[in-house]
Design an enzyme around this catalytic site. Structure first.
Site, PDB file in Angstrom:
ATOM      1  N   HIS A 166      23.490 130.617  18.022  1.00 59.72           N
ATOM      2  CA  HIS A 166      22.652 129.421  18.096  1.00 59.72           C
ATOM      3  C   HIS A 166      21.918 129.183  16.775  1.00 59.72           C
ATOM      4  O   HIS A 166      21.712 130.123  16.000  1.00 59.72           O
ATOM      5  CB  HIS A 166      21.576 129.597  19.188  1.00 59.72           C
ATOM      6  N   CYS A 253      14.844 133.056  23.656  1.00 58.03           N
ATOM      7  CA  CYS A 253      15.781 132.711  24.751  1.00 58.03           C
ATOM      8  C   CYS A 253      15.213 132.929  26.143  1.00 58.03           C
ATOM      9  O   CYS A 253      15.650 132.292  27.097  1.00 58.03           O
ATOM     10  CB  CYS A 253      17.045 133.564  24.688  1.00 58.03           C
TER      11      CYS A 253
END
Ligand code: CIR
Length: 258
Positions: A166, A253
């Site tokens: 990411h 996250c």
């Protein structure tokens, strides 16, 4: 110059389930130990509460081994929560149980497939969303986010991304106009307004620090990054993230913050 601190008041997290051992991973660090992961998750939620957040801890989600990584299911700002179709097929649907929780706090806008967007690819600083176009987030996802937040005065800047999972595996905001970045983003023109601290590849995991209400949460075990962050003068909290690291999951996250 002093930069204003954006204060979060709430966080949403979700307990890992025993199925987490089957989560998606490229880390090559072996299977996570579920009991240890639960303890680390507890410590994470406590750390957020200690920083003043009202933390909603959701039950584990059967059938979704990666569902503890709630950040990927939505993008939240002051005015609105944008529910996102995840890019990983095995994770599509995780957002459905997040929606009613977010709806208690904000109007919810849904982005629909074939647009995909994972929160791990989105970094919000002030009124700008930086969006990494990755294997998980496509241009239609970034455009749909732009349509949802544009009316509230936000802009969306897209950037090509990444060798890693990411955008926020590579780039994170740690307060005082400062970013932790991988060498890949050290000269990126889109980020020229920021001071940048480069974290080299031997401590790559520590690029994903979490900035909450003036404190920087740093994963433990990365002494050079810890020293660099300490040098910047803000309070620092260290958390052991070893079991989530085995699933490519970092500090940001594990929560949605707003
Ligand atoms: C995945 O591959 O989707 C999970 N194993 C890890 C997700 C990490 N999320 C994040 O960086 N925001």
């Amino acid at each position: 110059m002093r930069y204003p601190i954006h204060m979060f008041t709430h966080a949403i997290t979700r307990k890992p389930s025993e199925e987490m051992v089957n989560g998606l991973t490229t880390a090559g660090l072996g299977k996570p130990d579920f009991r240890l992961a639960l303890a680390q998750h507890d410590a994470y939620c406590r750390a957020l509460a200690d920083l003043g957040l009202d933390v909603t801890v959701l039950d584990a989600e059967p059938g979704y081994p990666d569902a503890c990584f709630v950040e990927d299911t939505a993008v939240v700002c002051g005015e609105v929560a944008v529910l996102t179709p995840l890019g990983a097929p095995s994770r599509q649907g995780e957002q459905e149980t997040i929606e009613p929780v977010l709806a208690r706090h904000k109007p919810v806008v849904r982005i629909e497939l074939p647009a995909t967007l994972e929160g791990g690819d989105v970094l919000l600083v002030d009124k700008t969303f930086f969006v990494g176009l990755s294997d998980r987030t496509n241009r239609a996802g970034a455009e749909a986010l732009s349509a949802a937040v544009g009316e509230h005065g936000y802009s969306v800047v897209t950037m090509p991304c990444c060798e890693t999972l990411h955008f926020k595996t590579d780039v994170n905001y740690i307060g005082n106009n400062t970013l932790l970045v991988s060498p890949l983003f050290s000269d990126a023109v889109e980020l020229a307004r920021f001071d940048r601290v480069v974290v080299e590849d031997d401590e790559a995991y520590a690029r994903n620090c979490l900035y909450v209400n003036g404190t920087v949460i740093v994963p433990s075990g990365f002494p050079r990054t810890l020293a660099k962050v300490r040098e910047l003068g803000q309070p620092v909290v260290e958390l052991d993230m070893s079991e989530f690291r085995k699933l490519d999951g970092g500090l940001t996250c594990l929560s949605l913050r707003f």
